[in-house]
Design a protein around this motif. Structure first.
Motif, mmCIF file in Angstrom:
data_model
loop_
_atom_site.group_PDB
_atom_site.id
_atom_site.type_symbol
_atom_site.label_atom_id
_atom_site.label_comp_id
_atom_site.label_asym_id
_atom_site.label_seq_id
_atom_site.Cartn_x
_atom_site.Cartn_y
_atom_site.Cartn_z
ATOM 1 N N ALA A 197 -14.403 14.583 -50.575
ATOM 2 C CA ALA A 197 -15.813 14.919 -50.768
ATOM 3 C C ALA A 197 -16.192 14.830 -52.237
ATOM 4 C CB ALA A 197 -16.098 16.325 -50.226
ATOM 5 N N MET A 198 -15.314 15.298 -53.109
ATOM 6 C CA MET A 198 -15.579 15.262 -54.550
ATOM 7 C C MET A 198 -15.737 13.820 -55.027
ATOM 8 S SD MET A 198 -16.108 16.841 -57.384
ATOM 9 C CE MET A 198 -15.409 18.427 -57.734
ATOM 10 N N LYS A 199 -14.859 12.929 -54.577
ATOM 11 C CA LYS A 199 -14.927 11.529 -55.022
ATOM 12 C C LYS A 199 -16.240 10.881 -54.580
ATOM 13 C CE LYS A 199 -10.957 10.256 -53.333
ATOM 14 N NZ LYS A 199 -9.745 9.522 -52.970
ATOM 15 N N LYS A 200 -16.684 11.158 -53.366
ATOM 16 C CA LYS A 200 -17.959 10.591 -52.889
ATOM 17 C C LYS A 200 -19.127 11.135 -53.706
ATOM 18 C CE LYS A 200 -16.432 9.965 -48.118
ATOM 19 N NZ LYS A 200 -16.596 10.450 -46.736
ATOM 20 N N ALA A 201 -19.120 12.444 -53.944
ATOM 21 C CA ALA A 201 -20.204 13.064 -54.709
ATOM 22 C C ALA A 201 -20.236 12.572 -56.152
ATOM 23 C CB ALA A 201 -20.072 14.590 -54.665
ATOM 24 N N LEU A 202 -19.070 12.244 -56.704
ATOM 25 C CA LEU A 202 -19.015 11.738 -58.082
ATOM 26 C C LEU A 202 -19.689 10.378 -58.216
ATOM 27 C CD1 LEU A 202 -15.395 12.649 -59.246
ATOM 28 C CD2 LEU A 202 -17.537 13.456 -60.246
ATOM 29 N N LEU A 203 -19.515 9.506 -57.229
ATOM 30 C CA LEU A 203 -20.022 8.135 -57.351
ATOM 31 C C LEU A 203 -21.428 7.918 -56.796
ATOM 32 C CD1 LEU A 203 -16.912 5.872 -56.748
ATOM 33 C CD2 LEU A 203 -17.871 6.726 -58.875
#
Length: 188
Positions: free
Chosen positions: A109-115
């Protein structure tokens, strides 16, 4: 920041290195954008006026605000955060706007929210600017793409960690805390 327990791994970021990467990425993107616009349109026009400069600044500020709002949207959509879990503002010491969450997120979830902001405030307007041969839109979006250098640095480090890991974003320092199992499991 009070952590539930000692993290299994701490990722710390060098802000000076990220700022250099930001400048390189910004200039490379501006060059690429104007080069591609010139190829597709056989010409490129560029003019500067006071009103255009003010509009440029306005677009850039709106882009920064949207960038952070898209992070928050990503935390809500993929991290299942509530509005009360979200934190946003400007870190004056680091000279950056930020959006974060008080909630522990899964790495995926963090990786998706970052990009998410890169795609919506950087790349999409950049491609539209090239299509429209709009130097202002190319330039503003290039600045926003460069501004995502910190997000890219975090994403790059998180790629090396299991998607099932739990991530806590330090809201004061450029650090991420990694837990390989749920850090809140033993809380009463």
């Amino acid at each position: 920041m009070e952590l539930p327990r000692d993290p299994d791994h701490t990722i710390t970021f060098n802000m000076k290195k990220i700022q250099i990467q930001m400048l390189i990425l910004t200039f490379a993107t501006i060059f690429a954008g104007f080069f591609l616009a010139a190829i597709f349109h056989s010409e490129i026009t560029f003019s500067i006026s006071f009103m255009k400069f003010l509009f440029f600044i306005l677009l850039y500020v709106i882009g920064i605000v949207l960038h952070e709002l898209f992070h928050l949207l990503g935390f809500i959509v993929w991290g299942k955060c509530r509005w009360s879990d979200l934190v946003y503002g400007v870190n004056r010491e680091l000279g950056v706007a930020y959006a974060g969450t008080k909630k522990t997120l899964r790495n995926r979830a963090m990786k998706k929210a970052l990009l998410l902001p890169f795609w919506l405030t950087g790349l999409l307007p950049f491609l539209i600017g090239i299509y429209l041969n709009n130097g202002m839109l190319i330039s503003v979006s290039a600045l926003l793409i460069g501004g995502a250098a910190g997000d890219f640095a975090m994403y790059n480090q998180l790629r090396k960690i299991s998607s099932e890991a739990y991530i806590i974003d330090d809201l004061k320092k450029p650090q991420l805390y990694v837990y390989y199992d749920n850090p809140h499991i033993n809380e009463k």
